[in-house]
Each structure stands twice: as C-alpha cells, then as structure tokens.
Motif scaffolding. Structure first.
Motif, PDB file in Angstrom:
ATOM      1  N   VAL A   1       0.879  -1.169   0.000  1.00 17.74           N
ATOM      2  CA  VAL A   1       0.000   0.000   0.000  1.00 17.74           C
ATOM      3  C   VAL A   1       0.918   1.221   0.000  1.00 17.74           C
ATOM      4  N   GLU A   2       0.906   1.942  -1.109  1.00 16.02           N
ATOM      5  CA  GLU A   2       1.717   3.150  -1.185  1.00 16.02           C
ATOM      6  C   GLU A   2       0.833   4.334  -0.867  1.00 16.02           C
ATOM      7  N   PHE A   3       1.197   5.074   0.173  1.00 15.11           N
ATOM      8  CA  PHE A   3       0.346   6.207   0.554  1.00 15.11           C
ATOM      9  C   PHE A   3       1.147   7.312   1.239  1.00 15.11           C
ATOM     10  N   SER A   4       0.483   8.432   1.424  1.00 12.81           N
ATOM     11  CA  SER A   4       1.035   9.667   1.992  1.00 12.81           C
ATOM     12  C   SER A   4       1.945  10.384   0.985  1.00 12.81           C
ATOM     13  N   SER A   5       3.153   9.876   0.779  1.00 10.67           N
ATOM     14  CA  SER A   5       4.042  10.343  -0.290  1.00 10.67           C
ATOM     15  C   SER A   5       4.135  11.855  -0.465  1.00 10.67           C
ATOM     16  N   PRO A   6       4.506  12.588   0.604  1.00 10.81           N
ATOM     17  CA  PRO A   6       4.646  14.040   0.470  1.00 10.81           C
ATOM     18  C   PRO A   6       5.918  14.401  -0.291  1.00 10.81           C
ATOM     19  N   ASN A   7       6.010  15.679  -0.611  1.00  6.60           N
ATOM     20  CA  ASN A   7       7.196  16.172  -1.311  1.00  6.60           C
ATOM     21  C   ASN A   7       8.052  16.975  -0.347  1.00  6.60           C
ATOM     22  N   ILE A   8       9.285  16.569  -0.222  1.00  2.15           N
ATOM     23  CA  ILE A   8      10.206  17.254   0.681  1.00  2.15           C
ATOM     24  C   ILE A   8      10.314  18.727   0.282  1.00  2.15           C
TER      25      ILE A   8
ATOM     26  N   GLY B   1      -4.070  16.990   0.188  1.00  6.66           N
ATOM     27  CA  GLY B   1      -4.036  15.752  -0.593  1.00  6.66           C
ATOM     28  C   GLY B   1      -3.198  14.694   0.105  1.00  6.66           C
ATOM     29  N   HIS B   2      -2.076  15.131   0.670  1.00  6.50           N
ATOM     30  CA  HIS B   2      -1.232  14.168   1.387  1.00  6.50           C
ATOM     31  C   HIS B   2      -1.919  13.703   2.668  1.00  6.50           C
ATOM     32  N   LEU B   3      -2.629  14.624   3.308  1.00 15.45           N
ATOM     33  CA  LEU B   3      -3.352  14.239   4.525  1.00 15.45           C
ATOM     34  C   LEU B   3      -4.386  13.158   4.201  1.00 15.45           C
TER      35      LEU B   3
ATOM     36  N   ASN C   1       6.015   4.609   1.645  1.00 15.05           N
ATOM     37  CA  ASN C   1       5.912   6.049   1.439  1.00 15.05           C
ATOM     38  C   ASN C   1       6.847   6.396   0.282  1.00 15.05           C
ATOM     39  N   TYR C   2       6.280   6.921  -0.783  1.00 12.98           N
ATOM     40  CA  TYR C   2       7.083   7.232  -1.971  1.00 12.98           C
ATOM     41  C   TYR C   2       7.310   8.740  -1.994  1.00 12.98           C
ATOM     42  N   LEU C   3       8.402   9.143  -1.380  1.00 15.71           N
ATOM     43  CA  LEU C   3       8.646  10.576  -1.200  1.00 15.71           C
ATOM     44  C   LEU C   3       8.933  11.290  -2.516  1.00 15.71           C
TER      45      LEU C   3
ATOM     46  N   LEU D   1      11.399  12.051 -16.053  1.00 15.27           N
ATOM     47  CA  LEU D   1      10.272  12.759 -15.432  1.00 15.27           C
ATOM     48  C   LEU D   1       9.576  11.884 -14.395  1.00 15.27           C
ATOM     49  N   TYR D   2       8.611  12.515 -13.738  1.00 15.18           N
ATOM     50  CA  TYR D   2       7.786  11.844 -12.724  1.00 15.18           C
ATOM     51  C   TYR D   2       7.272  10.494 -13.241  1.00 15.18           C
ATOM     52  N   LEU D   3       6.725  10.497 -14.464  1.00 15.63           N
ATOM     53  CA  LEU D   3       6.178   9.263 -15.040  1.00 15.63           C
ATOM     54  C   LEU D   3       7.279   8.227 -15.295  1.00 15.63           C
TER      55      LEU D   3
ATOM     56  N   ARG E   1      10.023   7.842 -13.741  1.00 16.88           N
ATOM     57  CA  ARG E   1      10.451   7.229 -12.479  1.00 16.88           C
ATOM     58  C   ARG E   1       9.420   6.217 -11.988  1.00 16.88           C
ATOM     59  N   ASP E   2       8.142   6.560 -12.146  1.00 17.73           N
ATOM     60  CA  ASP E   2       7.100   5.635 -11.683  1.00 17.73           C
ATOM     61  C   ASP E   2       7.140   4.301 -12.448  1.00 17.73           C
ATOM     62  N   ILE E   3       7.466   4.362 -13.727  1.00 17.95           N
ATOM     63  CA  ILE E   3       7.512   3.126 -14.526  1.00 17.95           C
ATOM     64  C   ILE E   3       8.577   2.179 -13.957  1.00 17.95           C
TER      65      ILE E   3
ATOM     66  N   ILE F   1      -1.546  -1.084  -4.181  1.00 12.60           N
ATOM     67  CA  ILE F   1      -2.523   0.001  -4.203  1.00 12.60           C
ATOM     68  C   ILE F   1      -1.793   1.331  -4.108  1.00 12.60           C
ATOM     69  N   TYR F   2      -2.130   2.247  -5.004  1.00  7.32           N
ATOM     70  CA  TYR F   2      -1.597   3.611  -4.951  1.00  7.32           C
ATOM     71  C   TYR F   2      -2.696   4.510  -4.403  1.00  7.32           C
ATOM     72  N   VAL F   3      -2.467   5.122  -3.258  1.00  3.81           N
ATOM     73  CA  VAL F   3      -3.471   6.031  -2.709  1.00  3.81           C
ATOM     74  C   VAL F   3      -3.062   7.457  -3.073  1.00  3.81           C
ATOM     75  N   VAL F   4      -3.631   7.960  -4.145  1.00  2.00           N
ATOM     76  CA  VAL F   4      -3.220   9.252  -4.696  1.00  2.00           C
ATOM     77  C   VAL F   4      -4.464  10.035  -5.141  1.00  2.00           C
ATOM     78  N   ALA F   5      -4.408  11.349  -4.988  1.00  2.00           N
ATOM     79  CA  ALA F   5      -5.541  12.215  -5.331  1.00  2.00           C
ATOM     80  C   ALA F   5      -6.040  11.977  -6.757  1.00  2.00           C
TER      81      ALA F   5
ATOM     82  N   ALA G   1      -6.662  14.006  -8.853  1.00  7.23           N
ATOM     83  CA  ALA G   1      -5.973  14.894  -9.798  1.00  7.23           C
ATOM     84  C   ALA G   1      -4.932  14.123 -10.606  1.00  7.23           C
ATOM     85  N   GLN G   2      -4.506  12.969 -10.108  1.00  9.91           N
ATOM     86  CA  GLN G   2      -3.497  12.184 -10.829  1.00  9.91           C
ATOM     87  C   GLN G   2      -4.084  10.940 -11.498  1.00  9.91           C
ATOM     88  N   ASP G   3      -5.392  10.952 -11.718  1.00 11.69           N
ATOM     89  CA  ASP G   3      -6.033   9.817 -12.405  1.00 11.69           C
ATOM     90  C   ASP G   3      -5.330   9.504 -13.728  1.00 11.69           C
TER      91      ASP G   3
HETATM   92  N1  LIG Z   1       3.786   6.599  -7.217  1.00  7.15           N
HETATM   93  C1  LIG Z   1       3.284   7.794  -7.136  1.00  7.15           C
HETATM   94  N2  LIG Z   1       3.332   8.603  -8.165  1.00  7.15           N
HETATM   95  N3  LIG Z   1       2.720   8.171  -6.002  1.00  7.15           N
HETATM   96  C2  LIG Z   1       2.156   9.456  -5.710  1.00  7.15           C
HETATM   97  C3  LIG Z   1       3.161  10.455  -5.297  1.00  7.15           C
HETATM   98  C4  LIG Z   1       2.569  11.785  -4.952  1.00  7.15           C
HETATM   99  C5  LIG Z   1       3.481  12.945  -5.209  1.00  7.15           C
HETATM  100  N4  LIG Z   1       4.619  12.955  -4.345  1.00  7.15           N
HETATM  101  C6  LIG Z   1       2.684  14.223  -5.047  1.00  7.15           C
HETATM  102  O1  LIG Z   1       2.707  14.821  -4.013  1.00  7.15           O
HETATM  103  O2  LIG Z   1       1.995  14.647  -5.956  1.00  7.15           O
END
Ligand SMILES: NC(=[NH2+])NCCC[C@H](N)C(=O)O
Length: 639
Positions: A162-169, A176-178, A202-204, A378-380, A382-384, A400-404, A406-408
């Motif tokens: 379960v990947e969740f929270s994942s804030p940006n440093i 959204g992170h909450l 947590n995928y920072l 890019l973001y994509l 790295r995700d691949i 499971i990716y728990v993400v807003a 907005a990233q559908d």
């Molecule tokens: N594998 C992923 N792309 N997870 C979601 C990451 C969320 C990203 N750090 C953001 O705040 O928007």
C-alpha cells in the motif's frame, strides 16, 4: 487458536449441523470468525429444502440489509431464477413453507418478491456475546482472506504494497497528502486484518530540478541550526524565498528580451540554470551534492515520523523518486523505444497513446513525455521503473496507490505503459485508490498550513471544550494528550465521512462538535461504555459467567444483531475500500447504544442482571474499539 466454544453452542441448536460440514460446503464460510456465516449456511440448507434449488446457488445471494427493520438477511426471489412462476408468488409460497420452529430464524416476512429473515434473540445473544469477548481485538479479522490458498495455510499469505502519503520534501504537506495518509493507513489496516502480508510504503517526492534549487537556497541562506531543529519549516522557507527570487529574475530577463537586449549571458547565470546544473550534479552522483541532499531527506523523514506516529501510522519503507536508478530508467527507456511504445519528438521522447491505442481510450491517455530534451527523466519515467522494481523486489500479489484523483490520468498512463511493455499480469495487480479535494484548508491570508499546525489548532479547540466540564476534566489523566487524540479524531472522521471521491470542506466548527456523527461524538460513545464498565467494577470472570438469557429486551437484541454484523461489514469494506462503510456502521452502533441506556441500566440493577448487561456492553465496547482502531483512531476511555 481461539476456542469455538460459543459458536459450537449455536451449531448445536441446529440438528444435524456440524462446523466442519458447512465450512467445507461453502467457500469462505467461517462461522468461528463470522457468526453470520453460520446463519447463512443454516438458512441455505433450509431454503434448499424448500425451493429445491442447489445450496451453492443460494448461499452467495443471501444478502445483508441496510437497517435492522429490514431483517438480518434477505433473499430476492428472482435471484433463484425459477421459471414458470411469478417471483412474488414464489416468495409467499416459500415463506409459508418455512418451518415454524426453526431454531435460529423466525418465520420470514414478505414484501413483493423479497423475503426478510429475522434472527431469534436468544441464540444470537448467547453465542455472539461470548464469541466477541473471547476474540477481543481479533473480532472482525479473517486470516483466511489473505491466504494464497484458502484451504492450505502452508502456501503462505498474499502480499500487498500500500503506497500512501508520499509528500514532497520542502513543499507543504497539503490536504491531498493528509487524505492519502488517512485513507492509506486505513486500507493497510484493513488488509492486515484480512490476513495479508502488508507493506506500507511512502514514496517521497524527493528528486527533480526543484531539489537542485533547494540546495542552492541552502548554500545561500541556509542555517544549520534551524535545519536541525525544524527541517520541514526551514526548508520550506528557503524554498519559498528562492522561488520568489527566481520569478523576479525571470521577469527581468523577459523585460530585457523585449527591449531587444541579448540575454544569453543572463540566462546562463540565472538561478534556473544554476539549479539545473546542481541537479545534474546530483544525477551524476556528485558526492558533496548527494550528501547535502541526503541530509535534507533524512531530517525531513525524522519529522514526518513524529507526525505519522500521532496518526498511528508507520511505514515499512521510505522509498522515493530519488531511489529510482538512472541505469534502470535508461534500460526501460530503450525497451520502450524498441517496442515502439515511445518515439522521439523534437529531441524529447514521448508516448503517443493515440497512435498506440485506437479510439477514445488512446485519445484520453494523451501524449506524456518520458524524457526531456536535456535527457532527464520525469515523474512518469520514475514511476515506470519504480513499479517494475517493486514487483521484482517484493513479488507482490497486489499494489494500491493512494493518490488524489488529480493524478487519475498519470496512473492510467503508468498502468497502460506497464501493460504495453508486456506486463499485463503486473498491471492487473495494481489499483489506483483516488479521492477528492479538501476545500478551505488554507489560512485567511491564502498561505498554506502545515499538517502539524492544523492538528495543533484542532487539539487546542478540543482542549477548550474539555475544560468546560470541570469535574470530568479533573479526572482525565493526560488532558493535553487526550485533546490531541480528540483533535485528530475530529479531522479523520470528517475526512472519512463521505465517499472518497467526494470533495469536502474543511470545517473546524462542524468537525469538533459533539452534535451529529463526528469524531468527538464517536469518542464520547466509546468513553461512555468504558465508564459504565469502570463504575460497574465487575471482574472479567464475573462478566464471563453472566446468565445471558436474562437479556430479553428488544434493545439488547438489536445491539447484538448489529454486533454480529461486524465481520461482514469488514469483509464488504474490502471490496469498496471506503472508510465510510466502517464509519456508517460504527455510528449505527453508537445510536443503538445511546438509545439503550435508559432501558438497560447496569449500575443499580440487581446483580445477575447487572452482569448480563455488562457482558453486552463489554462486547459493544470491544467492537467499537476494533472499528475505531481499524480506521486509525485511538479510542479514549475518558474525556
Ligand atoms: N507513485 C506515485 N506517483 N505516487 C504518488 C506520489 C505523490 C506525489 N509525491 C505528489 O505529491 O503529488
């Protein structure tokens, strides 16, 4: 292994029934964990006799009801697909044939073609209360659901990430992170209770040009002491400052350009360019640059951990965008090119879904970039590589990716690319759990708020409320800690009240109120049952020896009918993955409890009655607590 004592009692009520026989006959039927499984199995046997339909067809279509007045189980006659007769006539006929003296059920009622079955009070009370008190925190768990082979535990558990929270440093931990944190924590608990091997990840967001910019800001204005003390705020301050500077600089360059000046020199020295060069050093594994960045990351994680602990959350792994290997991304990039998944476009690489997938789907997936012109990922991208790497490392059965929401699109693109790479099996194991926005969470000045500040404000508010009842307040051992817990419950319950996909407005007044279905009300309901137990002062043995046949009041029966639904509620939630399913159940419980107190007095009743009622409320206390913990709340016993 817990004993099946209480359920055995129930089985004995039904002539010719054995636990083994029904567990073998109906897949996923475990009366020792879920009393309703026994009721379903027995009802199936009876209905099979009456209707002549095969048991394995009846069992799965017996469904639960939305409220107790609709019965405990229902059957829609058409679902049995009997030809030649009208469903409402069939329903009536079956109801008439239903045995008068069935040990577990009363004669069914019929509305149109629906049969409603109501359980008898005594057997359910005498089996379910002891069962709950024996299982304790395990009641509602079902370890069979997570087995690779439900019939053979030696094959091991299924594994889920379960990947969740994942804030940006260095950027704010926003709403959204909450939401991702709250929902993800819940989903992880849910799967754990269902016997899966759960990895909380947590995928920072810790990589990209903006981290080059942040490092520059630190070189210019950073303060070591402040960084140690409050890394998250300090880095954020630096980030904001350098971004403002960069914006000004860009405007200046634009003006000069318009005035016809040569800006090549200026551009080469700009912050933007410097940041790009710094980030290049990081991707080239320059030691000093990496060491600096690692400090930011490590210190931030230390702080995040404190906050997560307040929310009862831990992570098994802090992965992050920075952890994705450049070599791997190069390799996958080449593979994508060879397989014709991506193509060059003005020096960059992109995936033209419209070309790859005809029709609407391809159009909807658009044309994402996977390499910039300067060669960076890019973001994509790295995700691949990250997804494939996780599969390689953990061999997960589900992720499971728990993400807003907005990233559908991003996640659809990701899963599709994995599929196009020839890994449909892996893509099929992945699921995006999305959610809507939280409105109204920034301050009046429009500046962002940090999660910690929000939690503190809500806790302060709860502390004020608690102080208003002086007598009670004096008895609370740790008022500040309790206020913090109540504050967190307020925020979480508000978040989980609606369906995930709905937006909601962050409303401090509403969430901290004791009126309505709020966090404080739920905690109050739990604390109230705790206080009954304290005041009754009975030992566990005394409660266990209670004569439960004394519980004959409709209020007692109804509470137990609800308590018996808990394992089914958890199981249903595994399909919907909606916290509100659990919350709705818990509020139903609290309402049934609060309307029962006048009818089922404990303290002050005659001793045997007191013991029996205490057993009932003790079972309710256990289930409320289990439900709250599943959601990630910490139930309080005093407030
Ligand atoms: N594998 C992923 N792309 N997870 C979601 C990451 C969320 C990203 N750090 C953001 O705040 O928007």
């Amino acid at each position: 292994m817990t004993s099946h004592f209480s359920i055995d009692n129930l089985v004995k009520q039904v002539e010719g029934l054995t636990l083994e026989a029904i567990t073998d006959k109906y897949p996923g039927c475990h009366p020792e964990l879920n009393p309703f499984d026994l009721y379903r199995a027995h009802l199936t046997n009876v209905l099979a006799d009456i209707t002549g339909v095969e048991p394995k067809i009846i069992y799965p279509i017996l469904s639960w009801t939305l409220s107790l007045d609709k019965g405990d189980l229902t059957l829609a006659a058409p679902a049995l697909r009997i030809k030649g007769k009208k469903p409402d006539e069939l329903a009536k006929e079956w109801a008439e044939k239903f045995p008068e003296n069935d040990p577990l059920f009363q004669k069914p009622t019929v509305v149109n073609y629906f049969l409603s079955f109501f359980v008898r009070g005594a057997p359910i009370i005498e089996s379910v209360i002891p069962m709950i008190r024996q299982s304790g925190s395990e009641y509602g768990h079902n370890k069979f659901l997570g087995l690779k082979d439900p019939k053979d535990a030696s094959q091991g558990k299924k594994r889920i990430i379960v990947e969740f929270s994942s804030p940006n440093i260095a950027k704010p931990f926003h709403a959204g992170h909450l939401r991702s944190t709250i929902i993800g924590g819940f989903i992880a608990n849910l799967y754990e209770g269902a016997g899966w091997d759960v990895i909380r990840m947590n995928y920072l967001g810790d990589w990209g040009k903006q981290y080059g910019l942040l490092a520059l800001a630190f070189e210019k204005y950073g303060d070591d002491e402040l960084l140690q003390k409050d890394p998250i705020n300090h880095l954020f301050t630096l980030y904001v400052r350098i971004n403002q500077e960069m914006t000004l600089e860009k405007e200046k360059i634009e003006e000069r350009k318009k005035a016809g000046e040569d800006v090549t020199e200026l551009e080469a020295q700009s912050l933007d360019e410097e940041a790009r060069r710094y980030f290049k050093k990081m991707t080239d594994r320059d030691e000093a640059a990496l060491a600096q960045w690692k400090r930011f990351r490590d210190l931030s994680i230390v702080r995040y951990k404190d906050t997560y602990a307040r929310l009862n959350i831990h992570f098994d792994e802090y992965s992050g965008e920075s952890r994705v290997s450049e070599t791997e991304m190069d390799r996958v990039g080449k593979e994508m090119e060879e397989k014709g998944i991506c193509q060059e476009d003005k020096g960059a690489m992109l995936v033209d879904f419209q070309k790859l997938i005809p029709g609407k789907e391809g159009k909807r997936l658009e044309k994402p970039l996977v390499r910039k012109r300067d060669g960076t990922a890019l973001y994509l991208t790295r995700d691949i590589s990250e997804l494939l790497g996780r599969h390689e490392k953990y061999k997960f059965d589900k992720m499971i990716y728990v993400v807003a929401s907005a990233q559908d699109l991003h996640l659809k693109q990701l899963f599709k690319i994995i599929e196009l790479l020839g890994h449909k099996d892996i893509a099929d194991k992945c699921q995006h759990i999305n959610f809507g926005l939280v409105l109204g969470m920034s301050t009046r000045k429009g500046t962002v708020k940090f999660l910690d500040d929000i939690l503190r404000d809500v806790a302060d508010k709860m502390h004020e409320t608690m102080k208003k009842n002086e007598d009670k307040y004096k008895q609370v051992e740790d008022p500040v800690g309790t206020a913090d817990t109540l504050g967190i419950s307020s925020v979480m319950v508000q978040d989980m009240s609606g369906k995930r996909i709905n937006n909601y407005t962050f409303n401090m007044e509403a969430m901290t109120s004791f009126e309505g279905d709020t966090g404080p009300y739920l905690q109050y309901a739990h604390a109230r049952v705790s206080s009954i137990k304290r005041r009754a002062g009975l030992s566990d043995d005394e409660i266990a020896s209670a004569d439960l046949s004394l519980l004959t009041e409709p209020h007692a029966v109804n509470i137990v009918r609800l308590l018996a639904q808990w394992p089914d509620t958890v199981k249903n939630t595994l399909n919907s993955l909606e916290p509100t399913t659990v919350l709705t159940y818990l509020f139903k419980m609290t309402h049934a409890l609060s309307s029962s107190y006048d009818h089922l007095q404990v303290v002050g009743s005659e001793r045997e009655l007191m013991k029996a009622r205490m057993a009932l409320y003790d079972a309710a206390h256990i289930v409320l607590g289990n439900g709250m913990r599943l959601l990630g709340l910490s139930p309080v016993n005093r407030m």
